[in-house]
Design an enzyme around this catalytic site. Structure first.
Site, short mmCIF file in Angstrom:
data_model
loop_
_atom_site.label_atom_id
_atom_site.label_comp_id
_atom_site.label_asym_id
_atom_site.label_seq_id
_atom_site.Cartn_x
_atom_site.Cartn_y
_atom_site.Cartn_z
CB THR A 1 2.95 -2.95 5.91
OG1 THR A 1 2.90 -1.61 6.38
CG2 THR A 1 1.68 -3.66 6.30
N GLY B 1 5.57 4.24 -2.84
CA GLY B 1 6.90 4.77 -3.16
C GLY B 1 7.55 5.53 -2.03
CD GLU C 1 7.08 -0.68 -3.73
OE1 GLU C 1 7.40 -0.92 -2.55
OE2 GLU C 1 6.57 0.41 -4.07
C1 5RP Z 1 7.83 1.45 -0.65
C2 5RP Z 1 6.35 1.49 -0.50
C3 5RP Z 1 5.80 1.02 0.80
O1 5RP Z 1 4.96 -0.04 0.57
C4 5RP Z 1 5.08 2.18 1.44
O2 5RP Z 1 5.98 3.26 1.60
C5 5RP Z 1 4.49 1.79 2.79
O3 5RP Z 1 5.51 1.58 3.70
P1 5RP Z 1 5.23 1.10 5.18
O4 5RP Z 1 4.62 -0.25 5.10
O5 5RP Z 1 6.59 1.10 5.84
O6 5RP Z 1 4.31 2.09 5.84
O7 5RP Z 1 5.61 1.85 -1.38
O8 5RP Z 1 8.24 2.05 -1.86
#
Ligand code: 5RP
Length: 226
Positions: free
Chosen positions: A31, A94, A102
């Protein structure tokens, strides 16, 4: 709309929040990648602080100027994804193993916007595994202490995250234990207990950090406040 279309719509909506001259925290995941792409397309004079090597590489490829967290006083706006968005914009993050950088970037930010597809919104946190970043030295012992905490909170023991090539190692050189899905009745208490374990660097519970959420839905992007 499939989940990826919803992620794209929320990422594009968040890119419109960025103004020239801002220092912008760049999240990690699929995302956040849509956000980074939409931001790059606006060709604004901004500087980005990436939350992972993967995001840094993407931003560089797209021509976004980058700076290090320690080279700025604060970050104007951070935009990042989440694995779950719960009540009061409590989050699990995570899934992409970037939770430590983050959280450091989020905590240095004046405003944090979480972007996600509709399936990420939940009534109670815990349907997604909870990632916990642990230093490598003695991690089996730390993992045992995490299992004890999981039992106290009626959760299943955590599992060491593995990839095809072996242990998953974070950008900070640590490993990840994932607490198995299980409804988290007291997120703040669990967060405190996890953080108190020697060997735990941080965990994926992001509580009281998000200022707003932009959720991609079939009816358009919906803004949520805590
Ligand atoms: C990475 C994260 C991501 O923001 C979370 O895993 C969401 O990922 P995606 O947007 O691919 O669904 O926390 O550490």
């Amino acid at each position: 709309m499939n989940a990826d279309d919803q992620k794209k719509a929320s990422g594009e909506a968040a890119a419109l929040l960025v103004e020239p001259g801002m220092v912008v925290g760049l999240g990690t995941g699929s995302t956040a990648a849509w956000f980074v792409k939409a931001l790059a397309a606006r060709k604004l004079d901004i500087r980005g602080v990436p939350t992972s090597e993967a995001t840094a590489n993407l931003a560089r490829e797209l021509g976004i100027a980058l700076t290090a967290l320690d080279d700025v006083k604060s970050i104007d706006l951070t935009v990042d994804g989440a694995d779950e968005v719960g009540p009061g914009l409590s989050l699990i993050k995570g899934g992409g193993a970037a939770l430590l950088r983050e959280k450091l970037v989020w905590e240095a930010s004046k405003r944090c916007v979480v972007i996600a597809d509709a399936a990420k919104q939940v009534k109670q946190l815990g349907q997604f595994r909870l990632p916990i970043e642990v230093v490598r030295f003695g991690h089996v012992h730390t993992g045992q202490r995490l299992a004890d905490i999981a039992a106290e909170f009626d959760l299943l023991p955590p599992r060491l995250r593995m990839a095809d090539r072996g242990l998953v190692v974070t950008d900070g050189g640590n490993v990840i234990y994932d607490m198995a899905p299980g409804l988290i009745a007291e997120p703040a208490a669990l967060a405190g207990a996890l953080k108190a374990v020697t060997g735990v660097v941080d965990h994926g519970l992001f509580l009281d950090l998000a200022d707003e959420a932009l959720i991609g839905t079939d009816q358009g992007v919906v803004k949520l406040l805590p």
